[in-house]
Design an enzyme around this catalytic site. Structure first.
Site, PDB file in Angstrom:
ATOM      1  N   HIS A 263       1.658   5.300  -2.261  1.00 47.52           N
ATOM      2  CA  HIS A 263       1.119   6.364  -3.132  1.00 47.52           C
ATOM      3  C   HIS A 263       2.273   6.972  -3.908  1.00 47.52           C
ATOM      4  O   HIS A 263       2.762   8.057  -3.576  1.00 47.52           O
ATOM      5  CB  HIS A 263       0.401   7.424  -2.296  1.00 47.52           C
TER       6      HIS A 263
ATOM      7  N   ASP B 165       2.438   3.285   2.937  1.00 46.31           N
ATOM      8  CA  ASP B 165       1.509   4.387   2.677  1.00 46.31           C
ATOM      9  C   ASP B 165       2.269   5.584   2.099  1.00 46.31           C
ATOM     10  O   ASP B 165       3.060   5.414   1.203  1.00 46.31           O
ATOM     11  CB  ASP B 165       0.705   4.749   3.933  1.00 46.31           C
ATOM     12  N   ASN B 166       2.099   6.773   2.659  1.00 40.45           N
ATOM     13  CA  ASN B 166       2.615   7.983   2.008  1.00 40.45           C
ATOM     14  C   ASN B 166       4.086   8.244   2.323  1.00 40.45           C
ATOM     15  O   ASN B 166       4.596   7.803   3.338  1.00 40.45           O
ATOM     16  CB  ASN B 166       1.764   9.181   2.435  1.00 40.45           C
TER      17      ASN B 166
ATOM     18  N   LYS C 200       1.819  10.587  -5.158  1.00 39.01           N
ATOM     19  CA  LYS C 200       1.774  11.712  -4.207  1.00 39.01           C
ATOM     20  C   LYS C 200       3.155  12.031  -3.612  1.00 39.01           C
ATOM     21  O   LYS C 200       3.361  13.115  -3.089  1.00 39.01           O
ATOM     22  CB  LYS C 200       0.856  11.362  -3.023  1.00 39.01           C
TER      23      LYS C 200
ATOM     24  N   GLU D 182     -10.580   5.687   7.423  1.00 40.98           N
ATOM     25  CA  GLU D 182      -9.345   6.314   7.920  1.00 40.98           C
ATOM     26  C   GLU D 182      -9.767   7.461   8.824  1.00 40.98           C
ATOM     27  O   GLU D 182      -9.698   8.628   8.462  1.00 40.98           O
ATOM     28  CB  GLU D 182      -8.483   6.794   6.738  1.00 40.98           C
TER      29      GLU D 182
ATOM     30  N   HIS E 108       0.861  -1.196   0.000  1.00 44.05           N
ATOM     31  CA  HIS E 108       0.000   0.000   0.000  1.00 44.05           C
ATOM     32  C   HIS E 108       0.898   1.247   0.000  1.00 44.05           C
ATOM     33  O   HIS E 108       1.485   1.597   1.029  1.00 44.05           O
ATOM     34  CB  HIS E 108      -0.922  -0.016   1.231  1.00 44.05           C
TER      35      HIS E 108
ATOM     36  N   HIS F 283      -9.370   2.003   0.452  1.00 47.00           N
ATOM     37  CA  HIS F 283      -9.040   2.757   1.664  1.00 47.00           C
ATOM     38  C   HIS F 283     -10.326   2.764   2.495  1.00 47.00           C
ATOM     39  O   HIS F 283     -11.380   3.151   1.974  1.00 47.00           O
ATOM     40  CB  HIS F 283      -8.689   4.203   1.333  1.00 47.00           C
TER      41      HIS F 283
HETATM   42 ZN   LIG Z   1      -3.168   5.144   1.407  1.00 50.07          ZN
END
Ligand SMILES: [Zn+2]
Length: 441
Positions: free
Chosen positions: A84, A334-335, A87, A237, A82, A234
């Site tokens: 991004h 994630d990010n 981004k 969250e 997972h 997602h």
């Molecule tokens: Zn995410």
């Protein structure tokens, strides 16, 4: 920094002697396991493959060059399920002013509209993939913001990156949009066209409590069924215990007898629900066969944040309870240096290390080690995240001899071995991003 612990011979055939390998990372048991669940084995590498894994000393490899591992840990390459990539690394030009979730969304939408050309997205994706590669990751799933004109900009870029990295990192992708977009027929047509042309057979969206939740899910499941796609959501969250869309997703999957894999990420609010309600949801998740990924670093950054107030909650879902119910559970990045998470380097060793601290993924260590390798590989339908005879000699050599040594240090001196050879890849220099950020070098 300490000197490199081992030097691999230049030969195509060599043996790692007395390496410590998790019993759970091997397809079959090999000898007794130690307190942490490791076996001491010899690993024969030949022409880029693992030719043999045997209990230490059990096989005579003749005059094959040897590397004395002296009981140090060898891991399979990591799987990051997972992320991004689209981004990542926009932090300096678009900071999150307060560090909470709504501000992250606002900042990202502003930056996306202003700056996410194909060139910009491609350069940042490449930076993240090079980082992940250097740290020892072999497969990545990324979410791709798929809203308005961005959908047709980002998907071709993603497909080019996937092509470029073929044979080094397996890249899968899932679209990301909130389900209110499903009321717009041209949005749905765009998604279908881009996934047909550039996708990985995975449909996804951000799911939260809203009046048209079931209708939106119906559209997504129907499309996935028609196309034979998997799903990746997602979910919840949020720190609001009333955020219960996870249960709805599980119920819909059961009602429709959905056959393809479903991965759900975040599910933060599950941890804050009443015990009986949480258990009902976990039972449904197990029955529906969902896999669950927790994003511990990003969750701890965004959740329970208020100005000048100390956080009381770590932000993560009820991962232990899900695992106990038989759910395939895992953690991921994630990010990366964007408004949702100011830090991160696509380093699954960091995610594991932080995950152990944030989520108590330490008793038993060996079980939870799968959460960065075999478990996400299973969720992605890939044959990696384990060490097996006949497979590619893809592994990470460390100096550590047990979990406390492994997790106490960031393993900056790890040696990533790909197809039998020590990789010389290093994470790229941040200065390479200066031009994208409008900064002078
Ligand atoms: Zn995410």
């Amino acid at each position: 920094m300490a000197a490199a612990p081992f030097v691999l011979p230049g030969a195509r055939r060599y043996a790692l002697k007395r390496a410590r390998v998790l019993g759970r990372s091997l397809p079959e048991p090999l000898g007794p396991l130690d307190f942490d669940g490791f076996a001491i084995v010899d690993v024969l590498v030949d022409a880029g493959k693992i030719a043999k894994i045997a209990p230490a000393g059990a096989v005579d490899f003749g005059d094959t060059p040897e590397v004395a591992m002296s009981g140090r840990i060898v891991l399979p390459l990591f799987v990051d399920v997972h992320t991004h990539l689209d981004k990542g690394h926009i932090w300096r030009r678009k900071r999150n002013p307060v560090g909470d979730f709504p501000s992250a969304v606002t900042a990202t939408v502003e930056d996306r509209s202003a700056n996410w050309s194909a060139v910009d997205v491609a350069a940042r994706m490449e930076f993240s993939l090079r980082s992940a590669y250097a740290h020892g990751t072999t497969a990545i799933r990324t979410h791709i913001d798929s809203v308005g004109p961005q959908t047709r900009i980002s998907w071709p870029v993603l497909a080019e990156a996937r092509e470029r990295w073929l044979g080094r990192i397996d890249v899968q992708a899932s679209p990301l949009f909130t389900i209110d977009h499903l009321a717009n027929a041209s949005h749905v047509a765009d998604i279908e066209a881009m996934l047909d042309a550039y996708g990985s057979g995975i449909l996804g969206a951000a799911i939260r409590m809203e009046p048209d939740l079931r209708d939106g899910l119906g559209v997504l499941f129907e499309l996935a069924e028609r196309k034979g796609w998997e799903l990746d959501f997602h979910v919840d969250e949020s720190s609001d215990p009333a955020a219960r869309s996870l249960k709805v997703i599980a119920d819909v999957a059961i009602e429709r007898r959905f056959q393809r894999p479903i991965l759900v990420g975040h599910c933060c609010s599950l941890a804050l629900q009443e015990d009986d309600e949480r258990q009902r949801t976990i039972d449904a998740v197990a029955r529906a066969g969902l896999s669950v990924v927790s994003l511990p670093m990003c969750n701890m950054f965004l959740q329970d944040r208020a100005a000048a107030r100390t956080p009381r909650w770590r932000g993560v879902t009820a991962l232990h309870e899900l695992k106990r119910a038989g759910v395939n559970v895992m953690i991921a990045s994630d990010n990366t240096r964007d408004p949702f998470y100011a830090y991160g380097d696509m380093d699954m060793m960091e995610v594991w290390r932080e995950g152990v601290r944030i989520l108590h993924l330490d008793y038993p260590f060996a079980d939870w080690a799968q959460a960065v390798s075999a478990s996400p590989a299973k969720a992605m339908g890939l044959d990696c995240g384990v060490l097996h005879q006949g497979g590619a000699a893809n592994m990470i050599l460390t100096r550590a001899r047990d979990f406390t040594e492994l997790l106490a240090r960031p393993q900056s001196d790890r040696i990533v071995v790909r197809n039998g050879e020590a990789s010389s890849a290093r994470p790229p220099d941040y200065a390479e991003l200066d031009a994208l950020e409008g900064l002078a070098p």
